[in-house]
Every structure is written in C-alpha cells, then in structure tokens.
Design a protein around this motif. Structure first.
Motif, PDB file in Angstrom:
ATOM      1  N   HIS A 265     -33.502  47.941  59.744  1.00  0.00           N
ATOM      2  CA  HIS A 265     -32.586  46.920  60.246  1.00  0.00           C
ATOM      3  C   HIS A 265     -32.424  45.805  59.221  1.00  0.00           C
ATOM      4  O   HIS A 265     -31.307  45.310  58.981  1.00  0.00           O
ATOM      5  CB  HIS A 265     -33.116  46.367  61.565  1.00  0.00           C
ATOM      6  CG  HIS A 265     -32.292  45.260  62.150  1.00  0.00           C
ATOM      7  ND1 HIS A 265     -30.939  45.385  62.409  1.00  0.00           N
ATOM      8  CD2 HIS A 265     -32.635  43.986  62.521  1.00  0.00           C
ATOM      9  CE1 HIS A 265     -30.476  44.247  62.911  1.00  0.00           C
ATOM     10  NE2 HIS A 265     -31.486  43.390  62.979  1.00  0.00           N
ATOM     11  N   VAL A 266     -33.528  45.390  58.592  1.00  0.00           N
ATOM     12  CA  VAL A 266     -33.456  44.344  57.565  1.00  0.00           C
ATOM     13  C   VAL A 266     -32.601  44.812  56.392  1.00  0.00           C
ATOM     14  O   VAL A 266     -31.811  44.038  55.832  1.00  0.00           O
ATOM     15  CB  VAL A 266     -34.874  43.954  57.098  1.00  0.00           C
ATOM     16  CG1 VAL A 266     -34.806  43.026  55.883  1.00  0.00           C
ATOM     17  CG2 VAL A 266     -35.630  43.257  58.227  1.00  0.00           C
ATOM     18  N   ASN A 267     -32.738  46.079  56.001  1.00  0.00           N
ATOM     19  CA  ASN A 267     -31.895  46.613  54.922  1.00  0.00           C
ATOM     20  C   ASN A 267     -30.416  46.449  55.254  1.00  0.00           C
ATOM     21  O   ASN A 267     -29.607  46.054  54.401  1.00  0.00           O
ATOM     22  CB  ASN A 267     -32.203  48.090  54.688  1.00  0.00           C
ATOM     23  CG  ASN A 267     -33.534  48.308  54.008  1.00  0.00           C
ATOM     24  OD1 ASN A 267     -34.074  47.392  53.382  1.00  0.00           O
ATOM     25  ND2 ASN A 267     -34.075  49.504  54.135  1.00  0.00           N
ATOM     26  N   ASP A 268     -30.053  46.762  56.488  1.00  0.00           N
ATOM     27  CA  ASP A 268     -28.663  46.621  56.908  1.00  0.00           C
ATOM     28  C   ASP A 268     -28.229  45.155  56.885  1.00  0.00           C
ATOM     29  O   ASP A 268     -27.103  44.836  56.461  1.00  0.00           O
ATOM     30  CB  ASP A 268     -28.475  47.187  58.322  1.00  0.00           C
ATOM     31  CG  ASP A 268     -28.602  48.709  58.369  1.00  0.00           C
ATOM     32  OD1 ASP A 268     -28.433  49.343  57.309  1.00  0.00           O
ATOM     33  OD2 ASP A 268     -28.872  49.247  59.460  1.00  0.00           O
ATOM     34  N   LEU A 269     -29.108  44.268  57.333  1.00  0.00           N
ATOM     35  CA  LEU A 269     -28.784  42.837  57.332  1.00  0.00           C
ATOM     36  C   LEU A 269     -28.508  42.342  55.914  1.00  0.00           C
ATOM     37  O   LEU A 269     -27.531  41.622  55.669  1.00  0.00           O
ATOM     38  CB  LEU A 269     -29.929  42.031  57.942  1.00  0.00           C
ATOM     39  CG  LEU A 269     -30.236  42.229  59.434  1.00  0.00           C
ATOM     40  CD1 LEU A 269     -31.435  41.367  59.832  1.00  0.00           C
ATOM     41  CD2 LEU A 269     -29.028  41.881  60.297  1.00  0.00           C
ATOM     42  N   LEU A 270     -29.366  42.725  54.990  1.00  0.00           N
ATOM     43  CA  LEU A 270     -29.214  42.262  53.609  1.00  0.00           C
ATOM     44  C   LEU A 270     -27.942  42.814  52.980  1.00  0.00           C
ATOM     45  O   LEU A 270     -27.249  42.109  52.236  1.00  0.00           O
ATOM     46  CB  LEU A 270     -30.436  42.673  52.797  1.00  0.00           C
ATOM     47  CG  LEU A 270     -31.759  42.040  53.239  1.00  0.00           C
ATOM     48  CD1 LEU A 270     -32.924  42.627  52.456  1.00  0.00           C
ATOM     49  CD2 LEU A 270     -31.724  40.530  53.085  1.00  0.00           C
ATOM     50  N   ALA A 271     -27.613  44.072  53.272  1.00  0.00           N
ATOM     51  CA  ALA A 271     -26.377  44.651  52.740  1.00  0.00           C
ATOM     52  C   ALA A 271     -25.153  43.915  53.274  1.00  0.00           C
ATOM     53  O   ALA A 271     -24.195  43.649  52.534  1.00  0.00           O
ATOM     54  CB  ALA A 271     -26.302  46.137  53.099  1.00  0.00           C
ATOM     55  N   LEU A 285     -23.207  29.772  56.173  1.00  0.00           N
ATOM     56  CA  LEU A 285     -22.992  30.604  57.356  1.00  0.00           C
ATOM     57  C   LEU A 285     -23.698  31.950  57.203  1.00  0.00           C
ATOM     58  O   LEU A 285     -24.333  32.445  58.147  1.00  0.00           O
ATOM     59  CB  LEU A 285     -21.496  30.810  57.577  1.00  0.00           C
ATOM     60  CG  LEU A 285     -21.089  31.604  58.830  1.00  0.00           C
ATOM     61  CD1 LEU A 285     -21.519  30.854  60.084  1.00  0.00           C
ATOM     62  CD2 LEU A 285     -19.571  31.834  58.841  1.00  0.00           C
ATOM     63  N   VAL A 286     -23.622  32.534  56.014  1.00  0.00           N
ATOM     64  CA  VAL A 286     -24.283  33.822  55.765  1.00  0.00           C
ATOM     65  C   VAL A 286     -25.793  33.677  55.916  1.00  0.00           C
ATOM     66  O   VAL A 286     -26.451  34.498  56.568  1.00  0.00           O
ATOM     67  CB  VAL A 286     -23.932  34.341  54.357  1.00  0.00           C
ATOM     68  CG1 VAL A 286     -24.775  35.572  54.010  1.00  0.00           C
ATOM     69  CG2 VAL A 286     -22.450  34.688  54.269  1.00  0.00           C
ATOM     70  N   LEU A 287     -26.360  32.621  55.337  1.00  0.00           N
ATOM     71  CA  LEU A 287     -27.810  32.438  55.401  1.00  0.00           C
ATOM     72  C   LEU A 287     -28.275  32.125  56.821  1.00  0.00           C
ATOM     73  O   LEU A 287     -29.349  32.576  57.233  1.00  0.00           O
ATOM     74  CB  LEU A 287     -28.240  31.331  54.442  1.00  0.00           C
ATOM     75  CG  LEU A 287     -28.115  31.640  52.951  1.00  0.00           C
ATOM     76  CD1 LEU A 287     -28.622  30.478  52.124  1.00  0.00           C
ATOM     77  CD2 LEU A 287     -28.858  32.921  52.583  1.00  0.00           C
ATOM     78  N   ASN A 288     -27.485  31.358  57.557  1.00  0.00           N
ATOM     79  CA  ASN A 288     -27.851  31.067  58.945  1.00  0.00           C
ATOM     80  C   ASN A 288     -27.841  32.343  59.787  1.00  0.00           C
ATOM     81  O   ASN A 288     -28.702  32.546  60.652  1.00  0.00           O
ATOM     82  CB  ASN A 288     -26.892  30.039  59.536  1.00  0.00           C
ATOM     83  CG  ASN A 288     -27.097  28.658  58.947  1.00  0.00           C
ATOM     84  OD1 ASN A 288     -28.111  28.389  58.306  1.00  0.00           O
ATOM     85  ND2 ASN A 288     -26.138  27.772  59.148  1.00  0.00           N
ATOM     86  N   TRP A 289     -26.854  33.176  59.546  1.00  0.00           N
ATOM     87  CA  TRP A 289     -26.762  34.464  60.257  1.00  0.00           C
ATOM     88  C   TRP A 289     -27.977  35.331  59.942  1.00  0.00           C
ATOM     89  O   TRP A 289     -28.597  35.912  60.835  1.00  0.00           O
ATOM     90  CB  TRP A 289     -25.476  35.160  59.845  1.00  0.00           C
ATOM     91  CG  TRP A 289     -25.217  36.476  60.496  1.00  0.00           C
ATOM     92  CD1 TRP A 289     -24.619  36.714  61.701  1.00  0.00           C
ATOM     93  CD2 TRP A 289     -25.556  37.778  59.965  1.00  0.00           C
ATOM     94  NE1 TRP A 289     -24.556  38.065  61.957  1.00  0.00           N
ATOM     95  CE2 TRP A 289     -25.123  38.738  60.920  1.00  0.00           C
ATOM     96  CE3 TRP A 289     -26.164  38.212  58.796  1.00  0.00           C
ATOM     97  CZ2 TRP A 289     -25.280  40.105  60.714  1.00  0.00           C
ATOM     98  CZ3 TRP A 289     -26.337  39.576  58.593  1.00  0.00           C
ATOM     99  CH2 TRP A 289     -25.892  40.501  59.548  1.00  0.00           C
ATOM    100  N   LEU A 290     -28.346  35.390  58.651  1.00  0.00           N
ATOM    101  CA  LEU A 290     -29.505  36.188  58.246  1.00  0.00           C
ATOM    102  C   LEU A 290     -30.786  35.626  58.850  1.00  0.00           C
ATOM    103  O   LEU A 290     -31.609  36.380  59.399  1.00  0.00           O
ATOM    104  CB  LEU A 290     -29.610  36.210  56.721  1.00  0.00           C
ATOM    105  CG  LEU A 290     -30.855  36.887  56.141  1.00  0.00           C
ATOM    106  CD1 LEU A 290     -30.885  38.359  56.493  1.00  0.00           C
ATOM    107  CD2 LEU A 290     -30.900  36.691  54.624  1.00  0.00           C
ATOM    108  N   ALA A 291     -30.974  34.322  58.750  1.00  0.00           N
ATOM    109  CA  ALA A 291     -32.205  33.703  59.255  1.00  0.00           C
ATOM    110  C   ALA A 291     -32.367  33.940  60.754  1.00  0.00           C
ATOM    111  O   ALA A 291     -33.463  34.249  61.232  1.00  0.00           O
ATOM    112  CB  ALA A 291     -32.195  32.207  58.944  1.00  0.00           C
ATOM    113  N   THR A 292     -31.274  33.806  61.502  1.00  0.00           N
ATOM    114  CA  THR A 292     -31.342  33.989  62.950  1.00  0.00           C
ATOM    115  C   THR A 292     -31.749  35.409  63.303  1.00  0.00           C
ATOM    116  O   THR A 292     -32.607  35.636  64.172  1.00  0.00           O
ATOM    117  CB  THR A 292     -29.979  33.661  63.586  1.00  0.00           C
ATOM    118  OG1 THR A 292     -29.642  32.299  63.285  1.00  0.00           O
ATOM    119  CG2 THR A 292     -30.021  33.836  65.092  1.00  0.00           C
ATOM    120  N   ARG A 293     -31.176  36.389  62.624  1.00  0.00           N
ATOM    121  CA  ARG A 293     -31.492  37.776  62.945  1.00  0.00           C
ATOM    122  C   ARG A 293     -32.888  38.174  62.474  1.00  0.00           C
ATOM    123  O   ARG A 293     -33.558  38.989  63.114  1.00  0.00           O
ATOM    124  CB  ARG A 293     -30.413  38.686  62.357  1.00  0.00           C
ATOM    125  CG  ARG A 293     -29.190  38.720  63.288  1.00  0.00           C
ATOM    126  CD  ARG A 293     -27.884  38.932  62.587  1.00  0.00           C
ATOM    127  NE  ARG A 293     -26.815  38.860  63.579  1.00  0.00           N
ATOM    128  CZ  ARG A 293     -26.313  37.699  64.044  1.00  0.00           C
ATOM    129  NH1 ARG A 293     -26.808  36.538  63.634  1.00  0.00           N
ATOM    130  NH2 ARG A 293     -25.341  37.706  64.941  1.00  0.00           N
TER     131      ARG A 293
END
Length: 310
Positions: A265-271, A285-293
């Motif tokens: 799942h993390v791999n998909d998030l980073l991609a 916005l991208v970093l906030n989305w990543l941090a939340t997930r």
C-alpha cells in the motif's frame, strides 16, 4: 518557465574552479564511477538523446553537467574541470548549454517552442550544444510532443539529456529514441541534510500521533516541489531499509509495524505522490495526503496487533 540560456565569459565573470567544481561533486563520487565510464565510451559518438535515470535529483543534474563538460572540454583527457568551458558549464554559464528545469514545476510547451528556434543554429563553440531537461517527467503532454518533433530532425551537433527517476516516468516514444544510462540508486543509509532530517522527524511524529504536521506544511513557502520529492524519497529509503532489516531511522520505526500488504500500500501511495508532483499538484497538498494515509495505515496496523495479543 523560460529556457535558461547561458552567457559568455565576456558577459559574466568567469567562476572560480572551486565554485564550478562544486556542481560536479556528486558526479565525481565513487558511486558513479561506472556511469562516468559508460559516458566516456559514448562521448566519441554521443547519442542525440541520452536518458539519465536513477540516483537522486541532485546526482542526475550533476552527472548531466559533467557529461556536458565531457563533450565540450578541449583537453586531451576531458573533462579537465579547470578550462573556461568546464568552469562555465559547472556554473551553468556556458554559451552552448541550455537548461529546461522541471525540478520546481512543469516544463511548458512554450518553453520547448522557444528552444526549437535556437536548435537550428550551429553551436557557438567547437563542441556540442547540450540541452538538459531536468526532471523531464515534468514535461506536459503537449510539451513532450513538441519535443518529439525536434527529435525527428537529425541534429548531430545537439545532445539532449533527459533526467528522470525512472525511464518509465517518460513517454515511451521519448524513451524509444534515447540511450539509457542508469545512475547508482540512492543508498538507504545515505545521511539526510539537517533540514530534511527535521522534516523526516516531523513526518515520523505525525504518523504515530496524527499531530503537528499540518502546521509545518501550511507555512507560506515552506514546501516546494523539490523538497516534496526529497521527502517522498526519504519514505522510500526508510521502507527499503526496513525490508532489508536495516535501521531506517524514525520513519523506519513507524513503517516497521506494517504487514506485507501495508508495504504494498505504501508503494502505491509513493507512486501516486510522484505522479501528482509531476503534474504540478500543490506540494503541501501532496505531502498532507501522504502523511494522512501513512498515519491511518500505521494506526490500523497497531490496532490489528493489539487485537491479536488481547
């Protein structure tokens, strides 16, 4: 974003050797010895399109400058790194060096069109005209198609250097026209800069607590695309360390609790983050989305672990 044309030595004071060599430092690192050897072999008959993948953003750009110096240095064993051509290239002041910089935003079609008006002219010096597209995955579709039109015309005096994390991030039609050289991939235990370490620690804290992150990213000018890419890379490196059973630092401690499915799942998030940054989505916005997930994935893993031991 305009094409960054360089100035002659008459227009700019020649940089010192120390100033110019700093730009080549990452290219001269022992990790990139194989890459320098490959570029030496290509220098006698350089491909019109060379794709530099792998490494970090900074390493790719440093190697690109080194190759430009290799193609334009008059020394019998180029690059000498102390002649006027090498010094000017190291300082991005060389008359036949053009940089389309996608490190902080997309490369627009207007920029590529502006470049095409220059390509029909002969180089001003005795070497090659070198066009560096830094982070070429930032090319918009229209800009990439405009570039393809330029590549359809043989230009033996021009070399295009397309820099990207992986060749798969570029249009297949661009890759099919180029020669790919892969830099040494970033090592998981490569130390972070003090500034980046602060962001890594803050992200690790947020993953565990769900607090404090948005105050950092909401500050005006706190995050640009280049910093966002480095933070995404930090998460990748931490995960690689965890999977290799090495110390991944504070981020690695958080990611270590995830099950195998969680790492996929993390791999998909980073991609998705990389793709969003390529398409100029707001870096905060991208970093906030990543941090939340990442926080949700961590909390879910901890809850599952607690239920399993209850």
């Amino acid at each position: 974003m305009a094409v960054k044309t360089t100035k002659t030595a008459a227009e700019e004071q020649l940089p010192t050797r120390e100033e110019a060599e700093a730009a080549f430092a990452l290219a001269l690192d022992a990790r990139q010895g194989r890459v320098r050897a490959a570029l030496d072999k290509l220098a006698s008959d350089p491909p019109q399109v060379l794709i530099l993948e792998g490494g970090s953003v900074e390493e790719r750009f440093s190697v690109a400058l080194w190759h430009a110096a290799r193609l334009n240095c008059p020394d019998p064993q180029p690059p000498c790194l102390h002649c006027p051509s090498c010094l000017q290239i190291g300082a991005s002041l060389f008359q036949d060096l053009y940089i389309l910089d996608g490190r902080e935003g997309s490369i627009k079609i207007e920029t590529v069109r502006e470049l095409r008006t220059i390509l029909g002219e002969a180089p001003r010096g005795d070497g090659k005209r070198v066009v560096i597209l830094a982070e070429a995955q930032s090319l918009g579709v229209e800009a990439a198609n405009a570039l393809l039109k330029s590549l359809e015309e043989p230009r033996p005096s021009v070399c295009f250097l397309l820099l990207a994390p992986q060749r798969e991030r570029l249009l297949p039609t661009l890759v099919s026209r180029g020669w790919v050289v892969t830099l040494a991939w970033p090592e998981a235990d490569t130390p972070s800069t003090p500034e980046l370490r602060q962001w890594e620690d803050a992200l690790a804290d947020f993953i565990g607590s769900g607090q404090g992150w948005f105050d950092r990213t909401s500050a005006k000018g706190a995050v640009d695309a280049a910093l966002a890419r480095r933070i995404v890379l930090s998460v990748q490196k931490a995960q690689a360390a965890v999977l290799a059973r090495r110390n991944g630092g504070p981020l690695g401690e958080r990611l270590a609790v995830l099950p195998d499915a969680g790492h996929l799942h993390v791999n998909d998030l980073l991609a998705q983050c990389q793709e969003s940054l390529d398409y100029t989505v707001s870096p905060p916005l991208v970093l906030n989305w990543l941090a939340t997930r990442l926080h949700l994935a961590y909390r879910h893993a901890r809850l599952r672990a607690a239920r399993g031991t209850a």
